[in-house]
Each structure stands twice: as structure tokens, then as C-alpha cells.
Write a protein that holds these residues in place. Structure first.
Motif, PDB file in Angstrom:
ATOM      1  N   UNK A 192      -7.543  -0.588   0.913  1.00  0.00           N
ATOM      2  CA  UNK A 192      -6.449   0.071   1.641  1.00  0.00           C
ATOM      3  C   UNK A 192      -5.907  -0.814   2.766  1.00  0.00           C
ATOM      4  N   UNK A 193      -6.823  -1.431   3.486  1.00  0.00           N
ATOM      5  CA  UNK A 193      -6.402  -2.292   4.603  1.00  0.00           C
ATOM      6  C   UNK A 193      -5.470  -3.403   4.138  1.00  0.00           C
ATOM      7  N   UNK A 194      -5.845  -4.006   3.011  1.00  0.00           N
ATOM      8  CA  UNK A 194      -5.013  -5.102   2.513  1.00  0.00           C
ATOM      9  C   UNK A 194      -3.688  -4.601   1.957  1.00  0.00           C
ATOM     10  N   UNK A 195      -3.737  -3.442   1.297  1.00  0.00           N
ATOM     11  CA  UNK A 195      -2.476  -2.887   0.798  1.00  0.00           C
ATOM     12  C   UNK A 195      -1.514  -2.701   1.961  1.00  0.00           C
ATOM     13  N   UNK A 196      -2.050  -2.177   3.061  1.00  0.00           N
ATOM     14  CA  UNK A 196      -1.210  -1.937   4.218  1.00  0.00           C
ATOM     15  C   UNK A 196      -0.705  -3.252   4.837  1.00  0.00           C
ATOM     16  N   UNK A 197      -1.634  -4.203   4.975  1.00  0.00           N
ATOM     17  CA  UNK A 197      -1.267  -5.462   5.628  1.00  0.00           C
ATOM     18  C   UNK A 197      -0.220  -6.229   4.820  1.00  0.00           C
ATOM     19  N   UNK A 198      -0.418  -6.322   3.491  1.00  0.00           N
ATOM     20  CA  UNK A 198       0.587  -7.016   2.674  1.00  0.00           C
ATOM     21  C   UNK A 198       1.891  -6.220   2.647  1.00  0.00           C
ATOM     22  N   UNK A 199       1.752  -4.897   2.677  1.00  0.00           N
ATOM     23  CA  UNK A 199       2.937  -4.040   2.711  1.00  0.00           C
ATOM     24  C   UNK A 199       3.785  -4.321   3.945  1.00  0.00           C
ATOM     25  N   UNK A 200       3.125  -4.506   5.059  1.00  0.00           N
ATOM     26  CA  UNK A 200       3.858  -4.806   6.293  1.00  0.00           C
ATOM     27  C   UNK A 200       4.566  -6.147   6.231  1.00  0.00           C
ATOM     28  N   UNK A 201       4.095  -7.000   5.344  1.00  0.00           N
ATOM     29  CA  UNK A 201       4.762  -8.294   5.166  1.00  0.00           C
ATOM     30  C   UNK A 201       5.884  -8.203   4.126  1.00  0.00           C
TER      31      UNK A 201
END
Lengths: 300, 300
Positions: B55-64
Motif C-alpha cells: 500500500x505504501x508504495x502504491x501511494x508513493x508511486x501514485x503521488x508521482x
């Protein structure tokens, strides 16, 4: 133990809590002029809790059958001038600097007669100066007194000032492994490449005799950083606050029984073997086991 | 950015929590074939809490602004065989290995078709393999998978096994500064002097292009340990359980923008200057600022 060995020495050790088990405190006594009959003075100046720390050392030296133990509870430069203390430091066979804040040591003792007495005796007499943690860090002419290097090596973040000056040409950092201080030691040496950087891990100690031979004592890890042949750094070139890069420092690992000749910059690696209960003996690969190894035996 | 730079690469970074701020995650996307249009697959196999980490990575890449992000929740060797996953790894532009336990990575992926697909694509296509913490440690052919070296360097305590094998001739340790791992990296290199030891601090990363050029990215500290000219060690000579000594390893400190040529063992130090908000720019001392520096700017 020869006379030369006990003539001038300095024992540095970072963590007093395990002193006793590790045999380092015992070694201090073995190296002292009158052994268990030596007069030991504990200097608690670096500590914010001098009574507590003083008590610990009284107990630890007491368990080693040392009978003449005192605490020099010096908290100010005024205290350091007291005739009683000057007299006691003139008569001591061993002084032991406890841990705490090394800046307290340098700012309270710097330029005092108290410090000069120790330096003179250290040059001329069988006088042992020992220090743990801050007490070890302050032993050299230059000491690191603050500086984080958890992130990049940032120019200006590692700060160095004058130490007590018992040993030249080295710069000592303690709690080296557990607090991740490799960066700050590399920085300190890169900015002073003539200094040998010494990183003492927990339960590591050095015995320095004749001002130029260091022997690793205790079971811990000692890291040496030699910057004399450093290939390149941009430390003088970048602005304050910018990250620093360093190329090709010589880094060595000293373990128990190894010796380092400061005048020659030569490390002499000696084999140690584990016998039992975490006790190491020097392997009989040339030099025969001497009295030193006995000090490493478990207490009975 | 030239084609060669993006042709084969590997981004390794120890601490995903600050990924985003540090611009390292952003750099991964910049280096990928289709930028924000790239297909990113996050491999959570190393982690014991794969849902959370995913989830953390989904969010972080999403923000990019990356729109095609998936999590490959592979927990066993059986999972790794699933045709769906093989298909997805064939189509991904970026795979990102999360942190956790590197031994899970090697034991679950070792010898699988899944791993072979990645290796083949890494050789031949503009395919980015990124890893943080355990995901970075597992990237090399040899990896450290356990070993404390807080006390002495004890023979047998640092253990090395086969990693995923994306990069040869290096051995990577992460959380290098905070966990005090200089001893274990020195040990690992002393026992494999042909390997370059790489210690990544927090917020440090390396971008490896063409399999032989490494660039320091992120604001953290990277330590390199070169054992090829090590003068001496007793590591082969002492018994298991005995302390090890090491003489004259070459140790370097890489900071942001520095490059290291693995084929020549040459470090190219580049000046970085701090501009504001902890952001570094390469100094205009020769090479002009390129697109990379833009990635280091604060997010708007």
C-alpha cells in the motif's frame, strides 16, 4: 611486563559497565606501579551524575582488591585548583577518567596546573592515565566533541577541539560501532590527514605505552583510519553545509593482542584464539603466552 | 539522459519511508522507459507485512503520477510460478523490491523462471530493477544475510549466501550507519577481497547503469570498501569463533552526484552544493546541471 611498558601508558576504554568482565580494568591495575597496592583516583568531571559513577568505580576497583581508591569530584575550574586535589593527583599511581561529556573535561582542565601535573608525571613516571568513553575521547590533542554523520558527511557538522593532550597525532572516537560513527571519524581524519583516527567499539580498549605502541585490549572492535595516503577529498573545496566525498582512506581492524606502532604506522596482527566463556588467549604462534593472558582469564 | 543510461539499471535504496522526499523514487521513474506512463510492479516478497508495504508504495508511486502500479504479492516459490505473475514481470518497465528479509528473496526466487525473466530483460531491455533495504542487499551475486559485528569481528559470525545476482562483484549492506555495520562489511570484503563492499546509509541510494557505473543518489552516505589491495588479514588463519584482524582496506565516502566506475575501480568525486531545504545541486564546475538535478528539487 617490562619497565618500559609501565613507564608511560594510557588505557582507554569506552564502556565502563562491562569493564570488569572484560578484564580491561584488571589490566589497568596490572600495568600500574604497585598493582593492587596502587593509589587509584577516579575523575568524574565529565559526568552529570558524578556520585553514581564514582560509586560504580569504587566498587569495581574494590572487587579487584585495590585498597587505595578515591574519587576526585571536580566539577568546576575552581575545584581543579584545590590544593588537596593537586596533592592527590601528585600521589596517585592511576587516574581514571569516567565517561560523560568530553567538552567538560577539556574546558574544566584545559590549562590548569592539575592537568600539567598529570602530563609531567605521564612523561617521567610509571603513571597510568585511563579513560572510558568521553574520558578516552579527550585523551588526545585533538578530540571530536560533537557531530552527527548519520546522513551525508556534511561539511561543518563534525566539530573538533583541543583535548587533554596526553597523546599526539591521534583522534579518538568511542561507542564507535553502536552509534554508527564511521562517517564522522572518516570526516575528522579527512580534515586532519596527519592524525590517525581511532574508533573504539564497545568493550574495546587500547593500552598505549611509551607514547607510541598501542595494544588492543578487551574483546571489542577497534577501527583505525589512516589518512596519510588519502587519494582525494573535496572537503576543503565545498561550502559549509555541502556533502563531502573522500577517496581511499586506509582502514584497519585491530582485535585483541594486536599492536600498532604509531611512530611507524605499522599494524602487527597477532592471532588470538577463543578458549571458553568468551575468553581469548594469544595463540602460541611465536610469542609465548605471557602474564597478560592471565588477565584475560575469567574471574574465579 | 541518454539511452545508454536508461538501458540497464538498478536502483538501490535502504529506507523507503523517506523515498519520496529524497527524490530517489522520482529518479526511478525518470530513468524508466515510459516515465510516468511506465508499468511499475512492487515485489513485497521480502516483507512480513506485504499488504501494508505494498500500500505504501502504491501511494508513493501514485503521488508521482505513475498510473500503472501493481503489487506482486509473491509469498512462496509456488506463487512465483504463477503464469499471471510471469506475464506481469515480462511487461513491467520497473520492478521494485521492498525491504524485509533478504533470505526470503533469495530462497523464494532463486532458480525460478520469474528471476530469469528479470535477468534477461535487465540485460537486453530498458528495464529498471529497484530495491530498498533487503531488496537492495539481495541485488548482488553475493549477499550478507546475517551477522552482528558490534563487538569483535568474530570468524563465522557474518554469513554470506547467493543473492539474486543482478550485479556482480559487489556486496551490499544497508542501514549501514544507523546499525553500525562497518565491521561486518569489512569482514565480508576481507573474506571476498575481489568484491567491492557497498554500505548504504539511510536515505542513500545508488543508480547502476550499464552494469558498471554507479551514481550516488539521495542525500545519505555511501561507503565503499575496496579489498583488492588489502595488506593483510588473519581471517583464513584463525579458528571459527576467534577475532579477525584486517590491515589497510581502502575505504571511500560517496556523496550525491559522485560516480564510481566498477570496471576501473575509479571514484569520480563531484562537487555538490546545498541550495535550500536540504536540496543539493551539482556544482557547475565543469559538467553543467542536467535533467537529474531537476529531480532533486523540492516537490511543488
Amino acid at each position: 611486563m617490562n619497565t618500559a611498558l609501565s613507564a608511560q601508558e594510557n588505557i582507554i576504554k569506552p564502556d565502563h559497565l562491562k569493564f570488569f568482565e572484560e578484564g580491561i580494568l584488571k589490566r589497568i591495575i596490572t600495568e600500574s606501579a604497585k598493582k593492587t597496592g596502587s593509589v587509584v583516583e577516579v575523575i568524574t568531571t565529565a559526568s552529570q551524575i558524578p556520585e553514581l559513577v564514582g560509586e560504580e568505580y569504587l566498587e569495581a576497583f574494590g572487587q579487584l582488591n585495590v585498597t587505595h581508591i578515591g574519587v576526585l569530584d571536580i566539577r568546576t575550574r575552581e575545584d581543579a585548583k584545590k590544593e588537596e586535589y593537586l596533592d592527590r593527583v601528585r600521589k596517585a599511581d592511576v587516574v581514571m577518567f569516567t565517561g560523560g561529556d568530553q567538552l567538560r573535561l577539556s574546558s574544566i582542565f584545559g590549562g590548569t596546573e592539575f592537568l600539567q601535573i598529570m602530563k609531567d608525571r605521564y612523561q617521567d613516571e610509571p603513571f597510568v592515565i585511563a579513560g572510558t568513553s568521553a574520558g578516552a575521547a579527550a585523551a588526545s590533542t585533538n578530540m571530536i566533541y560533537r557531530g552527527q554523520s548519520n546522513k551525508a558527511l556534511i561539511k561543518g557538522e563534525v566539530q573538533i577541539t583541543a583535548g587533554l593532550g596526553f597523546i599526539d597525532s591521534v583522534i579518538i572516537d568511542t561507542h564507535f560501532v553502536q552509534r554508527g560513527r564511521i562517517g564522522r571519524l572518516l570526516y575528522a581524519v579527512a580534515s586532519n590527514p596527519g592524525m590517525l583516527g581511532i574508533g573504539l567499539g564497545e568493550d574495546a580498549g587500547l593500552l598505549i605505552t611509551e607514547g607510541n605502541t598501542m595494544e588492543a585490549i578487551g574483546s571489542g572492535l577497534t577501527i583505525l583510519v589512516n589518512g596519510r595516503k588519502m587519494a582525494e577529498t573535496n572537503i576543503y573545496d565545498v561550502e559549509m553545509g555541502s556533502p563531502v566525498s573522500i577517496k581511499n582512506m586506509r582502514v584497519s581492524v585491530m582485535s585483541i593482542f594486536d599492536k600498532y606502532d604509531l611512530s611507524q604506522n605499522a599494524l602487527n596482527i597477532k592471532k588470538a584464539v577463543k578458549v571458553e566463556n568468551g575468553v581469548f588467549l594469544a595463540a602460541p604462534d611465536g610469542e609465548k603466552l605471557d602474564s597478560r593472558t592471565k588477565n584475560q582469564e575469567p574471574r574465579s
